[in-house]
Design an enzyme around this catalytic site. Sequence first.
Site, PDB file in Angstrom:
ATOM      1  N   LYS A  35       0.808  -1.075   0.068  1.00  0.00           N
ATOM      2  CA  LYS A  35      -0.181  -0.021   0.218  1.00  0.00           C
ATOM      3  C   LYS A  35       0.962   1.264  -0.127  1.00  0.00           C
ATOM      4  CE  LYS A  35      -3.530   2.354   2.949  1.00  0.00           C
ATOM      5  NZ  LYS A  35      -4.018   1.975   4.246  1.00  0.00           N
ATOM      6  N   ASP A  60      -3.928  -2.066  -1.465  1.00  0.00           N
ATOM      7  CA  ASP A  60      -4.328  -2.508  -0.031  1.00  0.00           C
ATOM      8  C   ASP A  60      -4.557  -3.808   0.445  1.00  0.00           C
ATOM      9  OD1 ASP A  60      -5.238  -2.290   2.704  1.00  0.00           O
ATOM     10  OD2 ASP A  60      -6.141  -0.219   2.485  1.00  0.00           O
ATOM     11  N   THR A 132       5.633 -12.514  14.397  1.00  0.00           N
ATOM     12  CA  THR A 132       6.743 -11.806  15.587  1.00  0.00           C
ATOM     13  C   THR A 132       6.665 -12.622  16.516  1.00  0.00           C
ATOM     14  OG1 THR A 132       6.929 -10.248  17.141  1.00  0.00           O
ATOM     15  CG2 THR A 132       4.986 -10.355  16.376  1.00  0.00           C
ATOM     16  N   ASP A 133       7.843 -12.862  17.272  1.00  0.00           N
ATOM     17  CA  ASP A 133       7.771 -13.492  18.770  1.00  0.00           C
ATOM     18  C   ASP A 133       7.129 -12.734  19.887  1.00  0.00           C
ATOM     19  OD1 ASP A 133       9.309 -11.116  18.937  1.00  0.00           O
ATOM     20  OD2 ASP A 133      11.325 -12.225  19.832  1.00  0.00           O
ATOM     21  N   TYR A 181       0.123  -3.749  19.126  1.00  0.00           N
ATOM     22  CA  TYR A 181       0.595  -4.616  18.173  1.00  0.00           C
ATOM     23  C   TYR A 181       0.733  -5.984  18.052  1.00  0.00           C
ATOM     24  CZ  TYR A 181       4.644  -6.442  15.298  1.00  0.00           C
ATOM     25  OH  TYR A 181       5.367  -7.128  14.286  1.00  0.00           O
ATOM     26  N   ALA A 183      -0.877  -7.920  19.781  1.00  0.00           N
ATOM     27  CA  ALA A 183      -2.269  -8.339  19.909  1.00  0.00           C
ATOM     28  C   ALA A 183      -2.886  -8.754  18.481  1.00  0.00           C
ATOM     29  CB  ALA A 183      -3.266  -7.661  20.895  1.00  0.00           C
ATOM     30  N   PRO A 236      16.867   8.429  22.887  1.00  0.00           N
ATOM     31  CA  PRO A 236      15.969   8.423  24.055  1.00  0.00           C
ATOM     32  C   PRO A 236      15.662   7.029  24.302  1.00  0.00           C
ATOM     33  CG  PRO A 236      14.850   8.691  21.930  1.00  0.00           C
ATOM     34  CD  PRO A 236      16.614   8.950  21.556  1.00  0.00           C
ATOM     35  N   TYR A 238      14.355   4.087  26.466  1.00  0.00           N
ATOM     36  CA  TYR A 238      12.960   3.995  27.581  1.00  0.00           C
ATOM     37  C   TYR A 238      13.319   3.286  28.750  1.00  0.00           C
ATOM     38  CZ  TYR A 238      10.512   4.560  22.922  1.00  0.00           C
ATOM     39  OH  TYR A 238      10.159   4.898  21.759  1.00  0.00           O
ATOM     40  N   ARG A 312       8.092   2.894  27.924  1.00  0.00           N
ATOM     41  CA  ARG A 312       7.350   2.726  26.917  1.00  0.00           C
ATOM     42  C   ARG A 312       6.032   2.247  27.683  1.00  0.00           C
ATOM     43  NH1 ARG A 312       8.602  -1.333  22.219  1.00  0.00           N
ATOM     44  NH2 ARG A 312       8.787   0.526  20.921  1.00  0.00           N
TER      45      ARG A 312
HETATM   46  P1  NAD Z   1       7.463  -2.363   8.032  1.00  0.00           P
HETATM   47  O1  NAD Z   1       6.758  -1.366   8.927  1.00  0.00           O
HETATM   48  O2  NAD Z   1       9.021  -2.029   7.559  1.00  0.00           O
HETATM   49  O3  NAD Z   1       7.015  -2.389   6.472  1.00  0.00           O
HETATM   50  C1  NAD Z   1       5.535  -2.752   6.409  1.00  0.00           C
HETATM   51  C2  NAD Z   1       5.075  -2.742   4.996  1.00  0.00           C
HETATM   52  O4  NAD Z   1       3.735  -3.237   4.894  1.00  0.00           O
HETATM   53  C3  NAD Z   1       5.330  -1.635   4.391  1.00  0.00           C
HETATM   54  O5  NAD Z   1       5.932  -1.510   2.898  1.00  0.00           O
HETATM   55  C4  NAD Z   1       3.937  -0.919   4.319  1.00  0.00           C
HETATM   56  O6  NAD Z   1       3.861  -0.057   3.178  1.00  0.00           O
HETATM   57  C5  NAD Z   1       3.130  -2.232   3.869  1.00  0.00           C
HETATM   58  N1  NAD Z   1       1.492  -2.252   4.434  1.00  0.00           N
HETATM   59  C6  NAD Z   1       1.244  -1.739   5.608  1.00  0.00           C
HETATM   60  N2  NAD Z   1       0.110  -1.823   5.623  1.00  0.00           N
HETATM   61  C7  NAD Z   1      -0.373  -2.415   4.340  1.00  0.00           C
HETATM   62  C8  NAD Z   1      -1.756  -2.395   3.730  1.00  0.00           C
HETATM   63  N3  NAD Z   1      -2.786  -2.380   4.371  1.00  0.00           N
HETATM   64  N4  NAD Z   1      -1.551  -3.061   2.423  1.00  0.00           N
HETATM   65  C9  NAD Z   1      -0.459  -3.356   1.879  1.00  0.00           C
HETATM   66  N5  NAD Z   1       0.666  -3.046   2.438  1.00  0.00           N
HETATM   67  C10 NAD Z   1       0.744  -2.489   3.502  1.00  0.00           C
HETATM   68  O7  NAD Z   1       7.477  -3.942   8.700  1.00  0.00           O
HETATM   69  P2  NAD Z   1       8.786  -5.062   8.778  1.00  0.00           P
HETATM   70  O8  NAD Z   1       9.675  -4.474   9.816  1.00  0.00           O
HETATM   71  O9  NAD Z   1       9.402  -5.103   7.625  1.00  0.00           O
HETATM   72  O10 NAD Z   1       7.955  -6.227   9.111  1.00  0.00           O
HETATM   73  C11 NAD Z   1       7.521  -7.079   8.093  1.00  0.00           C
HETATM   74  C12 NAD Z   1       6.592  -8.083   8.836  1.00  0.00           C
HETATM   75  O11 NAD Z   1       7.430  -8.841   9.593  1.00  0.00           O
HETATM   76  C13 NAD Z   1       5.523  -7.530   9.608  1.00  0.00           C
HETATM   77  O12 NAD Z   1       4.373  -8.448   9.225  1.00  0.00           O
HETATM   78  C14 NAD Z   1       6.313  -7.700  11.030  1.00  0.00           C
HETATM   79  O13 NAD Z   1       5.001  -8.074  11.942  1.00  0.00           O
HETATM   80  C15 NAD Z   1       7.043  -8.954  11.067  1.00  0.00           C
HETATM   81  N6  NAD Z   1       8.139  -8.897  11.905  1.00  0.00           N
HETATM   82  C16 NAD Z   1       8.987  -7.921  11.877  1.00  0.00           C
HETATM   83  C17 NAD Z   1      10.069  -7.922  12.862  1.00  0.00           C
HETATM   84  C18 NAD Z   1      11.063  -6.853  12.937  1.00  0.00           C
HETATM   85  O14 NAD Z   1      12.045  -6.809  13.798  1.00  0.00           O
HETATM   86  N7  NAD Z   1      11.180  -5.640  12.134  1.00  0.00           N
HETATM   87  C19 NAD Z   1      10.191  -8.935  13.608  1.00  0.00           C
HETATM   88  C20 NAD Z   1       9.422 -10.298  13.334  1.00  0.00           C
HETATM   89  C21 NAD Z   1       8.274 -10.044  12.449  1.00  0.00           C
HETATM   90  P1  TYD Z   2      11.874  -1.244  18.673  1.00  0.00           P
HETATM   91  O1  TYD Z   2      12.966  -0.999  17.619  1.00  0.00           O
HETATM   92  O2  TYD Z   2      10.793  -0.312  18.632  1.00  0.00           O
HETATM   93  O3  TYD Z   2      11.435  -2.886  18.568  1.00  0.00           O
HETATM   94  P2  TYD Z   2      10.352  -3.728  19.508  1.00  0.00           P
HETATM   95  O4  TYD Z   2       9.582  -2.647  20.265  1.00  0.00           O
HETATM   96  O5  TYD Z   2       9.603  -4.141  18.520  1.00  0.00           O
HETATM   97  O6  TYD Z   2      11.219  -4.354  20.503  1.00  0.00           O
HETATM   98  O7  TYD Z   2      12.537  -1.023  20.200  1.00  0.00           O
HETATM   99  C1  TYD Z   2      13.484  -2.039  20.564  1.00  0.00           C
HETATM  100  C2  TYD Z   2      13.630  -1.560  21.972  1.00  0.00           C
HETATM  101  O8  TYD Z   2      14.401  -0.459  22.120  1.00  0.00           O
HETATM  102  C3  TYD Z   2      12.730  -1.834  22.838  1.00  0.00           C
HETATM  103  O9  TYD Z   2      12.768  -2.387  24.070  1.00  0.00           O
HETATM  104  C4  TYD Z   2      12.108  -0.371  23.232  1.00  0.00           C
HETATM  105  C5  TYD Z   2      13.418   0.383  23.052  1.00  0.00           C
HETATM  106  N1  TYD Z   2      13.475   1.784  22.428  1.00  0.00           N
HETATM  107  C6  TYD Z   2      13.994   2.700  23.224  1.00  0.00           C
HETATM  108  O10 TYD Z   2      14.583   2.653  24.319  1.00  0.00           O
HETATM  109  N2  TYD Z   2      14.014   4.136  22.584  1.00  0.00           N
HETATM  110  C7  TYD Z   2      13.387   4.246  21.384  1.00  0.00           C
HETATM  111  O11 TYD Z   2      13.515   5.275  20.984  1.00  0.00           O
HETATM  112  C8  TYD Z   2      13.072   3.007  20.533  1.00  0.00           C
HETATM  113  C9  TYD Z   2      12.495   3.200  19.306  1.00  0.00           C
HETATM  114  C10 TYD Z   2      13.035   1.896  21.401  1.00  0.00           C
END
Ligand code: NAD
Ligand code: TYD
Length: 375
Positions: A35, A60, A132-133, A181, A183, A236, A238, A312
């Site tokens: 999207k 979307d 995700t975990d 998130y 949930a 920052p 947390y 947070r």
């Molecule tokens: P991200 O936020 O970087 O990317 C999400 C992508 O989804 C974006 O390109 C966005 O445009 C697209 N998107 C959002 N809503 C949409 C919709 N309604 N229709 C079509 N596209 C849409 O996310 P990410 O970090 O790359 O994570 C990708 C997946 O992996 C997610 O499902 C997330 O829950 C999962 N995940 C992420 C992590 C992490 O550390 N980032 C870890 C474990 C699992």
């Molecule tokens: P984040 O990258 O948002 O991933 P997640 O919340 O999915 O684990 O955050 C990683 C950890 O860092 C998390 O414990 C929250 C903390 N954090 C900060 O302390 N300061 C920040 O500005 C951000 C974005 C995250």
Amino acid sequence: MKNIIVTGGAGFIGSHVVRLFVTKYPEYHIINVDKLTYAGNLANLRDVENLPNYTFVKADICDYDCMCQLLRKHEVDGIIHLAAESHVDRSIKDPFTFARTNVMGTLTLLQAAKEYWQAQGWEGKRFYHISTDEVYGALEMTHPEGVDPPFTTKASSAVHHEAYGLKFFTEDLKYQPHSPYSASKASSDHFVRAFHDTYGMPTIVTNCSNNYGPYQFPEKLIPLFINNIKLRKPLPVYGKGENVRDWLYVEDHARAIDLIFHRGNVADTYNIGGFNEWKNIDIIKVLVRTVDRLLGRKEDEDLDLITYVTDRAGHDLRYAIDSSKLQRELGWEPSLQFEEGIEKTVQWYLDNQAWMDNVTSGDYQKYYDDMYLNR
Ligand code: NAD
Ligand code: TYD
């Protein structure tokens, strides 16, 4: 399998998955359905966007008719579903958007795939849901002082696990999500499994730990802090910075997705993680050191940027994945040690300031118009 939809392919992990698939499998047609929310950035795929086996579709996943049409038009046999709202802090401010995309979007895609696939028979089809975990909730820290993380190898994790009763997330653990998130992701995981159990759809779910690496949106800890250190802006932290996360290099996650998509058992679940637990504050110190060193600054010069801020809401204390099932059954393991991965990551962000500037200025959102509409 020839025609595969990757949803969320313009995001952080999705772009690595798209890149891996279009280059490794020239015989596959990869259709990136995204999207382009604030998190989608087509510049993440600039190096592969002209390949003949790649198609981008701005859409979307909540649009049922559009999903049905795409499945039919491209005769899709596989879906790798990554599209989601992914940032916990945003979910605290705006949970509805998370329910809409993560829950209703996943359900919409499932229903569209069911409509298209069921008539043809399930043979050769696959719906692979990336989760995700964080759905498992938070783990306690039962280790005594002095044996604090980092625990950066399977062996060190196992020793601490044994000695101090440290728990990991295993695949059979009950879901206990805490943030809006997690949930919403938990709910989507349940829908995916329900589509297997009810209709026989060939589904797979994987639950991965925190990813890091190139092309991550700078609202997440690692890219945000690298950029702030470079610009000498406050960092920052947390709470007390004592929360623990298990970090995995994003290309290792993409490799696991490739392996599981092709060889994983239908209806199964695999946990993916790095056996790489770090307290936030220790990661932040590593980031300060690495950025300062690579920029030729004095060692630890920027440690005073660390600023403790209000915690947070509902901040999960510890995540730690046990990925031994994946290792045992499919032979996957992380290829990079954290030090190596962090060095590569910091270097990438320093070398790609233009990418970062495009994101922070908002210019990246014009890329789609330039690339697809104004040509
Ligand atoms: P991200 O936020 O970087 O990317 C999400 C992508 O989804 C974006 O390109 C966005 O445009 C697209 N998107 C959002 N809503 C949409 C919709 N309604 N229709 C079509 N596209 C849409 O996310 P990410 O970090 O790359 O994570 C990708 C997946 O992996 C997610 O499902 C997330 O829950 C999962 N995940 C992420 C992590 C992490 O550390 N980032 C870890 C474990 C699992
Ligand atoms: P984040 O990258 O948002 O991933 P997640 O919340 O999915 O684990 O955050 C990683 C950890 O860092 C998390 O414990 C929250 C903390 N954090 C900060 O302390 N300061 C920040 O500005 C951000 C974005 C995250």
